[in-house]
Enzyme design. Structure first.
Site, short mmCIF file in Angstrom:
data_model
loop_
_atom_site.label_atom_id
_atom_site.label_comp_id
_atom_site.label_asym_id
_atom_site.label_seq_id
_atom_site.Cartn_x
_atom_site.Cartn_y
_atom_site.Cartn_z
N LYS A 142 -2.15 34.41 33.99
CA LYS A 142 -2.52 33.39 33.00
C LYS A 142 -3.96 33.66 32.55
CE LYS A 142 -2.32 28.31 32.69
NZ LYS A 142 -1.85 27.12 33.45
N SER A 218 1.45 24.65 30.82
CA SER A 218 0.44 25.44 30.17
C SER A 218 0.56 26.92 30.45
CB SER A 218 -0.94 24.95 30.59
OG SER A 218 -1.17 25.21 31.95
N SER A 242 2.51 22.85 35.03
CA SER A 242 2.15 24.01 34.21
C SER A 242 2.81 25.32 34.62
CB SER A 242 0.63 24.20 34.19
OG SER A 242 0.03 23.24 33.36
#
Lengths: 524, 524
Positions: A142, A218, A242
């Site tokens: 990420k 996310s 997320s």
């Protein structure tokens, strides 16, 4: 959102950053615009086959990226049956194709990855043993993780001015020392507090099953990339879902461990640090194979991360022998405020039936646990404790506007709610009550795990996900939770689960996977 | 302190409670008033010999209470070499004598204890095996633990109106199931936030080494009782030093484990619940023998307390083999705001010298760690987050006045300081910085433990202890810390450590023990 005079050139700045990031894709790996011009957020196309049909990948590269999980790839590389440079090349190429289909990347690190892959191969050849338990394995990260020499703008235009990271995130260091190779960083939402991985630098990540649907967030870049098989194992964060929302939207799997097991230090936070919230952000792996998650967890925890990060629990990895007795599951069905769409209701029903048929116990938990909706509002109050609204100030600093999904990413009940210290005591008491009740039902009740939906629906259209009430409970409790894929939506089969009185978003019929969130008290 | 109209009869209420509590001492165990009239807080008497000289204890009872630690007593009882009823009788009698000398008890549970001891003996006789790892062992409890059927007023007059406990504290249940017998609960300060164990119900606990000195707090009843050998193992709590201050004042030992290992649920809190402070209260044992602390910790943690208390970490007990290599110690000397009195300076010097002579490494930590004084102020801000001042409201409810020591139990720097939510974020950032620095120096520095003073002086006069800057750092860091007795004050030997420029409270020359706080990162 706060109003502030826009900086004239924020769009130019974002464009320049975006273009320089994506310029790192070799020209040989660029798809024709006849293809890429079709890949827009309104087309509804399924692009999962593009890597196979576009002609850029060799048969070996297709096999590398499609036929193995991370555990198998490490085994093949560690024994010299595959070269890391070939594995990394295959995933780099496939990630580049994925990027052109679903816009899932931020930083591209192909050159560094290939150089590191060669180091791994040379080490094995010279030393006759692998570098570590992740020898030569490409891993995606990420964008919020720091990799030395690479930026981590996390989708804030104002962060473009920041220099490249001077150090790695702690978990990145550990994975690197274990032999991992980092080939890409992946897209995420502005603020990281919404389920659409969309920001004003890198744009919006699309769902490869249907480009009109969200990839989740996310960690949506990971979800889309792994669904495209541009990565076999990704590293995500999770504070409300997320790492689970992208998994359930994109049809992969993921796990959110308990907090303070995987070191969180050294990354880039999207908001203010020092929160007195009892809900801690957590790092976990995402991918396709449960044994890969064990490989990830065992590798990181066996590196004694409490020596590297003062907030990690100094608790060693423990293996647990699979139970030989039938398991005891709790089954938690719909929350009345977010009734289940037919495919999810069917998935839950089918799973419970299969498990019962296999001899496992199934206890219905309807109406014995605190309301998921009320619990989620409580969790969101903890997320609203920063009266200085730091994410908004990061946005104001460049003049960039908020992304559209932020408007629907909070509870209307909390409009105008302002936190204060004395109420925070009461919130903690409320949280303690929720935890106590779950503990009473699940732990004292002797259950091994709870099966529940991860969301009321399959992946919804862009900017419509709303609040993640089915996933945030795992964060409020700080219990491990994961997403397991159990099937596909099928209009014919789903019909009998359609309660006509309920709202059923037609977009879902395009959706491909139904997911269950899986909660178990940590024993690791 | 808040002003409120006093309730006319709070003194009567307190007297009635006190008298009914102490009426449970059998008349045969009452000392003559010719003796007890001497035992006042101003006499400076040493009463440690009274149990031996008063004639109430048999030779066997003296041997039981003086010659064994808890581990040995359990072994003797588990193999039938001693009867629990004899052991419990001996400790009940000695606790009754201790009470009459130093006023260390609150609730007296002799009848229940003897009945339970007989059950233990009968079980062993009938089943041929002990009840558990604490078979027949008398254990004393700080008043804040709940024992079914017994009150827990924790020194608030207004709590006298509360009914006896309907359930045990979780740790009490675990200890009872392991075979423990509870004979007494022990005294503590009003509010539990000062180092003088003094309240308006039970009065003040005195230091048996010198009745003019404090026994410490907030677990001072335990400290004085164990010093008098009226208990061999006690259960205490600690949020700023409450289990360590009495140990260093009374010359016993104690350990404060990391938080969330020993279940904290089911007790009586002295203030508001739901604090957003990162400093958690901790339960730990106090006594005389380090192996007894292992017995306590192993017994509780092996009972899988995470099944009973949702806030306990589900981490099993792990044994660690003693290191065969030299240990690496950090040596942390004085904080300039609280310079060491000569006996403490000598104890620290002597200990460091002995350890070095024995081949261990000693690294001086002066000036490489954050200021203890500043860190303690930070910790105290976390203790002041309750703007509703709940302890004061508990006092107002009866009209009782605050005890004198409360006036000196806080930092003058914090007079008028009012907490607010936004500053709390900053406090958390400051705490994170302190933890990071300690982690860097101690953990990354490869140290096994830090040796430091537990207090700048030996036990001071009543109501003069002040703020516990040397102990509260262990709570702020959430690292295990303990007190180990290493010697006595001796004026002649201490003289060379007397820096004439510094303040040296003459009372200290009467004091008997110098203690070191021992911090080690938890590996259990």
């Amino acid at each position: 959102m706060d109003s502030a005079p826009p900086i004239a050139d924020w769009q130019e700045l974002a464009k320049s950053k975006r273009e320089s990031a994506f310029a790192r894709i070799p020209t040989d790996w660029i798809l024709p615009t006849t293809l890429t011009s079709q890949y827009t957020e309104t087309t509804g196309l399924n692009v999962l086959d593009v890597p196979r049909t576009c002609g850029l990948l060799t048969e070996q590269e297709l096999a590398i990226t499609e036929d193995h999980d991370a555990t198998a790839l490490v085994e093949l590389m560690s024994t010299g049956k595959l070269k890391s440079v070939d594995v990394v090349t295959a995933f780099c190429k496939r990630a580049a194709i994925a990027q052109q289909c679903v816009n899932c990347l931020t930083e591209i690190m192909f050159d560094q990855a290939l150089a590191r892959a060669r180091e791994c191969d040379n080490y094995l050849e010279k030393e006759g043993k692998p570098l570590g338990p992740l020898h030569g394995l490409p891993i995606s990260l990420k964008d919020s993780f720091n990799v030395k020499g690479t930026q981590a703008t996390i989708g804030y235009v104002s962060f473009i001015a920041r220099p490249p990271a001077a150090t790695n995130s702690t978990v990145v260091d550990i994975l690197a020392n274990a032999g991992a190779v980092f080939h890409v960083k992946t897209n995420l939402p502005q603020t990281m507090m919404t389920a659409d991985s969309h920001n004003n630098i890198f744009g919006r990540t699309l769902n490869p099953h249907n480009l009109s649907l969200t990839s989740g967030g996310s960690t949506g870049g990971e979800g889309a990339l792994i669904a495209m098989r541009g990565s076999v194992l990704g590293v995500a964060t999770d504070i409300a879902g997320s790492n689970r929302i992208p998994a359930l939207c994109c049809g992969i799997s993921s796990i959110k461990p308990t907090a303070s097991r995987i070191p969180f230090s050294g990354g880039v936070p999207p908001g203010r640090i020092g929160s007195p919230s009892p809900i801690l952000p957590v790092i976990g792996p995402c991918g396709r194979s449960i044994r890969d998650f064990e490989l990830f967890m065992r590798t990181v925890i066996s590196a004694d991360p409490s020596n590297l990060d003062e907030n990690v629990l100094p608790v060693p990895w423990r293996s647990i022998n699979p139970s030989t007795k039938p398991l005891r599951f709790g089954l938690l069905r719909a929350c009345s405020q977010r009734p289940l769409h037919p495919p999810i209701a069917r998935a839950l029903h089918t799973t419970a039936t299969l498990l019962k048929t296999a001899g496992h116990h199934m206890t219905l938990l309807d109406n014995v646990l605190p309301s998921l909706y009320t619990s989620a509002i409580l969790a969101y109050k903890f997320f609203l404790l920063d009266s200085s609204h730091t994410p908004a100030s990061y946005m104001r600093a460049s003049g960039e506007p908020p992304i559209p999904s932020l408007a629907g990413a909070s509870f209307p009940e909390l409009d105008g709610w302002e936190p204060n210290l004395q109420e925070l005591w009461d919130l903690n008491v409320q949280r303690a009550g929720v935890l106590k009740k779950w503990h009473h039902v699940v732990v004292k009740g002797g259950l091994d795990a709870v099966i529940m939906p991860g969301y009321q629906a399959t992946a919804p259209r862009h900017d419509t996900y709303g609040v993640p009430i089915y996933t945030v409970i795992g964060n409020l409790l700080n219990w491990p939770a994961g997403i397991i894929s159990v099937g596909h939506a099928e209009e014919e089969k789903d019909r009998e689960f359609w309660n006509k009185g309920e709202d059923y978003e037609p977009a879902c019929k395009f959706c491909v996977l139904c997911m269950l969130s899986f909660s178990q008290r940590v024993k690791i």
